[in-house]
Design a protein around this motif. Structure first.
Motif, mmCIF file in Angstrom:
data_model
loop_
_atom_site.group_PDB
_atom_site.id
_atom_site.type_symbol
_atom_site.label_atom_id
_atom_site.label_comp_id
_atom_site.label_asym_id
_atom_site.label_seq_id
_atom_site.Cartn_x
_atom_site.Cartn_y
_atom_site.Cartn_z
ATOM 1 N N SER A 15 -2.647 9.012 -1.030
ATOM 2 C CA SER A 15 -4.030 8.666 -1.350
ATOM 3 C C SER A 15 -4.298 7.270 -0.804
ATOM 4 O O SER A 15 -3.382 6.454 -0.698
ATOM 5 N N LYS A 16 -5.565 7.006 -0.427
ATOM 6 C CA LYS A 16 -5.837 5.641 0.062
ATOM 7 C C LYS A 16 -5.932 4.713 -1.142
ATOM 8 O O LYS A 16 -5.932 5.160 -2.271
ATOM 9 N N ARG A 18 -4.262 1.854 -3.564
ATOM 10 C CA ARG A 18 -2.995 1.177 -3.881
ATOM 11 C C ARG A 18 -1.766 1.941 -3.429
ATOM 12 O O ARG A 18 -0.774 1.331 -3.030
ATOM 13 N N ARG A 59 -7.292 12.788 -2.163
ATOM 14 C CA ARG A 59 -7.463 12.177 -3.482
ATOM 15 C C ARG A 59 -6.106 12.107 -4.189
ATOM 16 O O ARG A 59 -5.294 13.020 -4.067
ATOM 17 N N ALA A 60 -5.911 11.040 -4.968
ATOM 18 C CA ALA A 60 -4.622 10.848 -5.650
ATOM 19 C C ALA A 60 -4.231 12.096 -6.445
ATOM 20 O O ALA A 60 -3.079 12.543 -6.395
ATOM 21 N N GLY A 78 1.505 9.280 -8.439
ATOM 22 C CA GLY A 78 1.816 8.605 -9.704
ATOM 23 C C GLY A 78 2.340 9.608 -10.725
ATOM 24 O O GLY A 78 1.980 10.788 -10.704
ATOM 25 N N ASP A 80 1.534 9.733 -13.727
ATOM 26 C CA ASP A 80 0.355 10.167 -14.489
ATOM 27 C C ASP A 80 -0.208 11.453 -13.900
ATOM 28 O O ASP A 80 -0.427 12.451 -14.589
ATOM 29 N N ARG A 103 2.757 0.380 -9.874
ATOM 30 C CA ARG A 103 3.191 0.355 -11.278
ATOM 31 C C ARG A 103 2.042 -0.021 -12.212
ATOM 32 O O ARG A 103 1.201 -0.860 -11.878
ATOM 33 N N GLU A 157 -13.443 3.547 -19.349
ATOM 34 C CA GLU A 157 -13.713 2.338 -20.137
ATOM 35 C C GLU A 157 -15.105 2.354 -20.767
ATOM 36 O O GLU A 157 -15.349 1.672 -21.760
ATOM 37 N N ASP A 170 -5.940 5.518 -20.851
ATOM 38 C CA ASP A 170 -6.161 5.148 -19.453
ATOM 39 C C ASP A 170 -4.994 4.313 -18.941
ATOM 40 O O ASP A 170 -4.106 3.926 -19.716
ATOM 41 N N VAL A 172 -3.500 0.860 -17.238
ATOM 42 C CA VAL A 172 -3.795 -0.572 -17.251
ATOM 43 C C VAL A 172 -2.773 -1.252 -16.360
ATOM 44 O O VAL A 172 -1.580 -0.966 -16.456
ATOM 45 N N THR A 174 -3.509 -5.058 -14.671
ATOM 46 C CA THR A 174 -3.680 -6.470 -15.040
ATOM 47 C C THR A 174 -4.334 -6.629 -16.418
ATOM 48 O O THR A 174 -4.219 -7.678 -17.037
ATOM 49 N N SER A 176 -7.572 -6.636 -16.727
ATOM 50 C CA SER A 176 -8.894 -7.263 -16.571
ATOM 51 C C SER A 176 -10.050 -6.276 -16.743
ATOM 52 O O SER A 176 -11.116 -6.666 -17.206
ATOM 53 N N SER A 194 5.093 5.415 -9.032
ATOM 54 C CA SER A 194 4.882 6.588 -8.178
ATOM 55 C C SER A 194 6.199 7.162 -7.683
ATOM 56 O O SER A 194 7.166 6.432 -7.457
HETATM 57 O O1 PRT Z 1 -9.805 6.632 -7.611
HETATM 58 P P1 PRT Z 1 -9.685 8.131 -7.628
HETATM 59 O O2 PRT Z 1 -10.555 8.778 -8.652
HETATM 60 O O3 PRT Z 1 -9.716 8.773 -6.287
HETATM 61 O O4 PRT Z 1 -8.222 8.507 -8.129
HETATM 62 P P2 PRT Z 1 -7.245 7.554 -8.865
HETATM 63 O O5 PRT Z 1 -7.919 6.554 -9.713
HETATM 64 O O6 PRT Z 1 -6.241 8.464 -9.539
HETATM 65 O O7 PRT Z 1 -6.568 6.871 -7.600
HETATM 66 P P3 PRT Z 1 -6.092 5.388 -7.423
HETATM 67 O O8 PRT Z 1 -5.824 5.220 -5.971
HETATM 68 O O9 PRT Z 1 -7.036 4.461 -8.101
HETATM 69 O O10 PRT Z 1 -4.727 5.385 -8.217
HETATM 70 C C1 PRT Z 1 -3.612 6.066 -7.706
HETATM 71 C C2 PRT Z 1 -2.420 5.865 -8.630
HETATM 72 O O11 PRT Z 1 -2.150 4.458 -8.751
HETATM 73 C C3 PRT Z 1 -2.605 6.330 -10.053
HETATM 74 O O12 PRT Z 1 -2.398 7.723 -10.156
HETATM 75 C C4 PRT Z 1 -1.561 5.508 -10.787
HETATM 76 O O13 PRT Z 1 -0.308 6.158 -10.751
HETATM 77 C C5 PRT Z 1 -1.468 4.217 -9.959
HETATM 78 N N1 PRT Z 1 -2.093 3.036 -10.600
HETATM 79 C C6 PRT Z 1 -1.478 1.844 -10.761
HETATM 80 C C7 PRT Z 1 -3.336 2.932 -11.086
HETATM 81 C C8 PRT Z 1 -3.460 1.619 -11.595
HETATM 82 N N2 PRT Z 1 -2.291 0.967 -11.367
HETATM 83 C C9 PRT Z 1 -4.695 1.199 -12.190
HETATM 84 N N3 PRT Z 1 -4.801 0.056 -12.661
HETATM 85 N N4 PRT Z 1 -4.383 3.787 -11.147
HETATM 86 C C10 PRT Z 1 -5.536 3.391 -11.684
HETATM 87 N N5 PRT Z 1 -5.744 2.124 -12.208
HETATM 88 C C11 PRT Z 1 -7.104 1.849 -12.741
HETATM 89 C C12 PRT Z 1 -7.211 2.188 -14.224
HETATM 90 O O14 PRT Z 1 -7.527 3.567 -14.398
HETATM 91 C C13 PRT Z 1 -8.358 1.265 -14.672
HETATM 92 O O15 PRT Z 1 -9.620 1.815 -14.403
HETATM 93 O O16 PRT Z 1 -7.439 0.476 -12.632
HETATM 94 C C14 PRT Z 1 -8.157 0.051 -13.795
HETATM 95 C C15 PRT Z 1 -7.355 -0.949 -14.581
HETATM 96 O O17 PRT Z 1 -6.802 -1.933 -13.777
HETATM 97 P P4 PRT Z 1 -6.607 -3.410 -14.363
HETATM 98 O O18 PRT Z 1 -5.846 -4.134 -13.308
HETATM 99 O O19 PRT Z 1 -7.983 -3.984 -14.556
HETATM 100 O O20 PRT Z 1 -5.838 -3.309 -15.652
#
Ligand code: PRT
Ligand code: MG
Length: 227
Positions: A15-16, A18, A59-60, A78, A80, A103, A157, A170, A172, A174, A176, A194
């Motif tokens: 997925s694009k 992270r 998509r992830a 991931g 998840d 992570r 959120e 959900d 988390v 950072t 933020s 992952s």
């Molecule tokens: O975005 P899209 O709907 O396409 O799919 P996705 O959200 O599943 O994809 P993507 O690329 O955002 O995430 C891919 C994978 O990264 C996830 O399946 C997780 O295994 C991993 N990952 C790691 C995360 C995060 N960190 C993360 N922080 N996925 C999502 N988040 C989101 C979280 O859901 C929240 O909305 O970031 C937000 C919180 O981040 P902080 O830094 O503010 O705490």
């Protein structure tokens, strides 16, 4: 479940965002260079410097599906996403390596001021909004908490702020996003990273071609973890 044709290049589903960003250094360490960036290219199939390896960008939550059906031989997803996927599709995927990338933690969060622990102690029925319905259902069942699950596909959120749910499950990293929305984490469910996933039929039919790539990922992830 079909296995991809043996003459085609090996296909890695990513997925694009992270996962792509954190996979690139692992590929680079293995001497594999990605020739275009998904952010600047509209292409969904990206060539690499290794002619027998291409990437597909999906998509992830679709990565396990592409790999399960053999449309990609290998992928990165991931825990998840994998856990939810496996509820409908147990088996069919090898998950040999935790790459320790992307992570974060999965947790329960509520609006500031909502006394979650008292609500749980009193045996209140809770409304939980989440994309991770399996993980949430199993978490609250193990605590003996009755819940109504509301399935969402993003922006979890928002749900407690507009009265859609008492709590969310959900991810988390950072913290933020929670903070910006006046939410607080009240319980950690599990740590998330992952994993490399591999189509089982491809492992049988194209194991010799896949093994160096698996070894390279293994090596690169160990280097990265100990760096
Ligand atoms: O975005 P899209 O709907 O396409 O799919 P996705 O959200 O599943 O994809 P993507 O690329 O955002 O995430 C891919 C994978 O990264 C996830 O399946 C997780 O295994 C991993 N990952 C790691 C995360 C995060 N960190 C993360 N922080 N996925 C999502 N988040 C989101 C979280 O859901 C929240 O909305 O970031 C937000 C919180 O981040 P902080 O830094 O503010 O705490
Ligand atoms: Mg996202």
């Amino acid at each position: 479940m079909k296995s991809p044709s043996p003459n085609k290049p090996l296909t890695l589903a990513l997925s694009k965002g992270r996962i792509f960003d954190e996979t690139l250094p692992l590929l680079e360490q293995a001497g594999i260079h990605v020739l275009e960036r998904p952010e600047s290219s509209r292409k969904l199939i990206l060539p690499t410097s290794t002619p027998d390896l291409q990437l597909i960008i999906v998509r992830a939550s679709d990565v396990p599906t592409y790999v399960q059906y053999g449309a990609a031989h290998i992928g990165i997803a991931g825990k998840d996403v994998l856990y939810e996927h496996m509820e409908q599709h147990p088996g069919g995927l090898y998950q040999p390596i935790d790459l320790n990338i992307a992570r974060c933690r999965m947790c329960v969060a509520v609006e500031e001021g909502f006394d979650y622990h008292t609500a749980v102690k009193k045996g209140s029925r809770l409304r939980i909004a989440t994309k991770y319905t399996r993980a949430a259902r199993e978490h609250f069942a193990s605590k003996g908490v009755y819940i109504d699950l509301i399935k969402l596909y993003g922006s979890m959120e928002l749900a407690p702020l507009v009265g859609l749910a008492d709590a969310i499950v959900d991810l988390v990293s950072t913290g933020s996003t929670l903070k910006a929305n006046r939410l607080v984490e009240v319980e950690e469910i599990t740590e998330i990273s992952s994993r490399l996933i591999i189509n089982q039929a491809a492992m049988k039919n194209r194991g010799a071609q896949l093994q160096p790539l698996i070894d390279a990922f293994m090596h690169a992830s160990v280097e990265q973890t100990s760096a």
